[in-house]
Enzyme design. Structure first.
Site, PDB file in Angstrom:
ATOM      1  N   SER A  92      -9.912   1.327   2.709  1.00  0.00           N
ATOM      2  CA  SER A  92      -9.057   2.157   1.886  1.00  0.00           C
ATOM      3  C   SER A  92      -7.919   1.411   1.191  1.00  0.00           C
ATOM      4  O   SER A  92      -7.310   1.960   0.284  1.00  0.00           O
ATOM      5  CB  SER A  92      -8.445   3.260   2.753  1.00  0.00           C
ATOM      6  OG  SER A  92      -7.521   2.700   3.684  1.00  0.00           O
ATOM      7  N   SER A 150     -10.051  -1.098   6.867  1.00  0.00           N
ATOM      8  CA  SER A 150      -9.477  -0.839   5.542  1.00  0.00           C
ATOM      9  C   SER A 150      -8.804  -2.006   4.843  1.00  0.00           C
ATOM     10  O   SER A 150      -8.504  -1.905   3.660  1.00  0.00           O
ATOM     11  CB  SER A 150      -8.498   0.334   5.613  1.00  0.00           C
ATOM     12  OG  SER A 150      -9.196   1.546   5.644  1.00  0.00           O
ATOM     13  N   LYS A 192       0.857  -1.187   0.000  1.00  0.00           N
ATOM     14  CA  LYS A 192       0.000   0.000   0.000  1.00  0.00           C
ATOM     15  C   LYS A 192       0.894   1.238   0.000  1.00  0.00           C
ATOM     16  O   LYS A 192       1.961   1.237   0.627  1.00  0.00           O
ATOM     17  CB  LYS A 192      -0.894  -0.029   1.247  1.00  0.00           C
ATOM     18  CG  LYS A 192      -1.974   1.053   1.298  1.00  0.00           C
ATOM     19  CD  LYS A 192      -2.909   0.829   2.488  1.00  0.00           C
ATOM     20  CE  LYS A 192      -4.018   1.862   2.574  1.00  0.00           C
ATOM     21  NZ  LYS A 192      -4.960   1.603   3.682  1.00  0.00           N
TER      22      LYS A 192
END
Lengths: 491, 94
Positions: free
Chosen positions: A151, A175, A76
């Site tokens: 996310s 997330s 990420k």
């Protein structure tokens, strides 16, 4: 080769049937083909990855064996990885090059895992859909008209689309779990502190945890084996009992396992296909001898407000560091404070601004007691609910989300609707508990019945039961094949 | 829960955020809706409840008070939008 698992590839690499270089080449060919559609990545470097792969192959030839050696992974874009750009889904970090490795990145690199790319995400990890990235939305590989969840949208989609069998996301209020449920992958949010936050860009520090992502619990455990454990650079980090069982994860014996079903999570708000898929998944546990039992978490209704008050308050404080002084894109505008404001105006998106303003309000004079302090106390009650439940049952099971993946734009204009998407995922982090989302089954897409949409099952365990949770998930995955299903990305 | 335009502008000033005129009213409305929603906490009896800042019981570990390698000045300044003489340079504050 593209859809291989960590277990298969580790075996192939050890036996000399595969090389890390060939895995990287196949991964980049796949990313080149699918990225124009999925937009799961924000940065990738084929030459750099090939260099790391050649080094892994050299170590393999020298006889070295370890759980992630030669396995490609994706990060990420809120983790620092030395010498590469980090953008956190925001324009404000334009030009930033990480000067150091996050501890979790350093541990994967030391283990010989091969980094391929940085993954797209909602800006500064604020979002539940993957729509709030400054670099455009990521698409759900099961149905491109629907969100992948956020996310950690890019990390999850990277695994779902088989760019890599392992990825790192982060989970503050859901997330990794929410998108894992929407995209049919397995993701763990560890007990708070089990994975170091050093080098992970802070959103809400009392809640943030790195979250490993893979197709299956057994694959995930291989990566978790090299990641978990105390880090002197994160004073909240802790060691985990049973870590030695991760490298070669065995399925738990489900006979006599007491699974608690919190009645507050099985009320009217669940969409029917989600309810059906979760019920079928629970039947599988039951058929293996597990005992299902209704329990109550009476403060569940307050978890979402508690979460958003604490999260935005911490955001208001943490995000003040993005000001164009030490890094990022500065926008000059006369004096010092005008420069800060101009820089933040140009660099931050609407959702980030909204959370900063809310947090600043909650912490400001006259409102601290009414909001922030109240939320801290409610957090105590929410954690106590879990403690009471775990006196009766071994693990809790809920849907990961009450709803199927929603359509682009369906919630992005309405902050409350978007926050409600997290209704089932925010409570466990408030209590620091380990939790995961595992593939539970599928439902036909409401608009296109020929397409299937995944449904996630959430498991929540007592603090530091992370290894046990993975063993339970593995046992479920030994009797089901939902996790082995891939989206059709051939055209 | 009323949130006024002045509340929004005050918070924006405190947080060094600039809002375009067109942003102010949607932000005000969103803050008002979310804070009104959050007033659900008023229904809880919180008398005598301790606040939780860290949900996992632990004591803060201590390390040896020793000098160890850290960022060099050059590394710390590598991402600076503006630097001079080993310092971050910013526009005049006063």
């Amino acid at each position: 080769m593209a859809a291989g698992t960590v277990l298969e590839w580790r075996e192939g690499l050890d036996q000399g049937d595969l090389s890390a270089v060939s895995l990287v080449q196949a991964a980049f060919d796949r990313m080149d083909r699918l990225e124009p559609t999925l937009n799961a990545l924000v940065w990738r470097d084929r030459e750099g990855a090939l260099g790391a792969a050649r080094e892994a192959d050299r170590r393999l030839h020298a006889g070295e064996r370890s759980p992630m050696l030669g396995v490609p992974f994706i990060l990420k874009d809120n983790f620092n990885w030395a010498g590469t750009p980090m953008g956190c889904g925001s324009k404000i970090l334009q030009g930033y090059q990480s000067p150091y490795d996050a501890t979790v990145v350093a541990r994967l690199l030391r283990a010989g895992a091969v980094p391929l790319a940085k993954a797209n995400m909602d800006e500064f990890a604020m979002g539940s859909s993957g729509e709030y990235s400054a670099f455009g939305p990521t698409r759900n590989p099961w149905d491109g008209s629907r969100v992948p969840g956020g996310s950690s949208s890019g990390s999850i989609v990277s695994v779902a689309a088989s760019y890599a069998p392992f990825a790192l996301g982060s989970d503050t209020g859901g997330s990794v779990r929410l998108p894992a449920g929407f995209c049919n992958v397995t993701a763990l949010r560890p007990t708070y502190g089990v994975l170091s936050r050093h080098g992970l860009t802070a959103m809400a520090s009392s809640l943030d945890q790195p979250g490993p992502v893979a197709r299956s619990a057994a694959d995930l455990a291989k990566g978790f084996a090299v990641l978990a454990g105390r880090d002197p650079l994160d004073s909240t980090s802790v060691d985990i009992p049973g870590a030695e069982r991760l490298e070669d994860l065995r399925p738990a014996d489900l006979a006599g396992l007491r699974i608690g079903l919190p009645k507050e999570y099985f009320g009217e708000g669940i969409e029917a296909p989600v309810r059906e898929a979760v019920a079928a998944a629970l039947k599988v546990f039951e058929s293996q001898g597990a005992i299902l039992e209704e329990v109550s978490l009476p403060h569940t209704a307050w978890a979402l407000d508690t979460y958003y008050l604490l999260c935005t308050s911490e955001v208001g404080s943490n995000l003040s560091r993005f000001d164009g002084v030490r890094y990022g894109a500065r926008v000059p505008d006369g004096g010092f404070h005008a420069m800060l404001a101009a820089t933040r105006d140009a660099g931050l998106g609407a959702e980030v601004k909204r959370r900063i303003l809310l947090g600043t309000f909650c912490l400001s004079k006259g409102y601290y007691e009414a909001f922030y302090l109240k939320a801290l106390k409610a957090r105590t009650l929410i954690a106590a609910d879990f403690a009471k439940a775990f006196a009766k049952v071994d693990v809790l099971a809920t849907p990961t989300s009450p709803a199927l993946p929603f359509r682009f734009g369906e919630k992005s204009a309405d902050p409350i609707a978007m926050y409600l998407a997290d209704a089932y995922s925010v409570a466990a982090p408030l209590a620091a508990l380990p939790c995961m989302s595992i593939p539970a089954g599928f439902a036909p897409s409401p608009d296109t019945p020929s397409k299937r949409l995944p449904v996630g099952l959430q498991l929540i365990g007592p603090a530091l039961s992370d290894v046990r949770l993975l063993e339970l998930a593995h046992a479920f995955q030994c009797c089901t094949d939902h996790h082995a299903q891939s989206p059709d990305l051939s055209t | 829960m009323d949130v006024t335009r002045e509340d929004v502008l005050r918070c924006a000033r405190l947080a060094d955020l600039r809002l375009e005129e067109a942003e102010i009213e949607p932000m005000r409305r969103a803050m008002e809706e979310l804070l009104t929603h959050a007033q659900s906490l008023d229904a809880l009896d919180l008398a005598g409840v301790e606040p939780t800042t860290h949900a996992l019981p632990m004591t803060l570990p201590r390390r040896e008070d020793a000098v160890v390698a850290s960022f060099t000045q050059a590394q710390a300044l590598a991402n600076a939008p503006d630097a001079a003489e080993g310092l971050f340079r910013v526009p005049k504050a006063l």
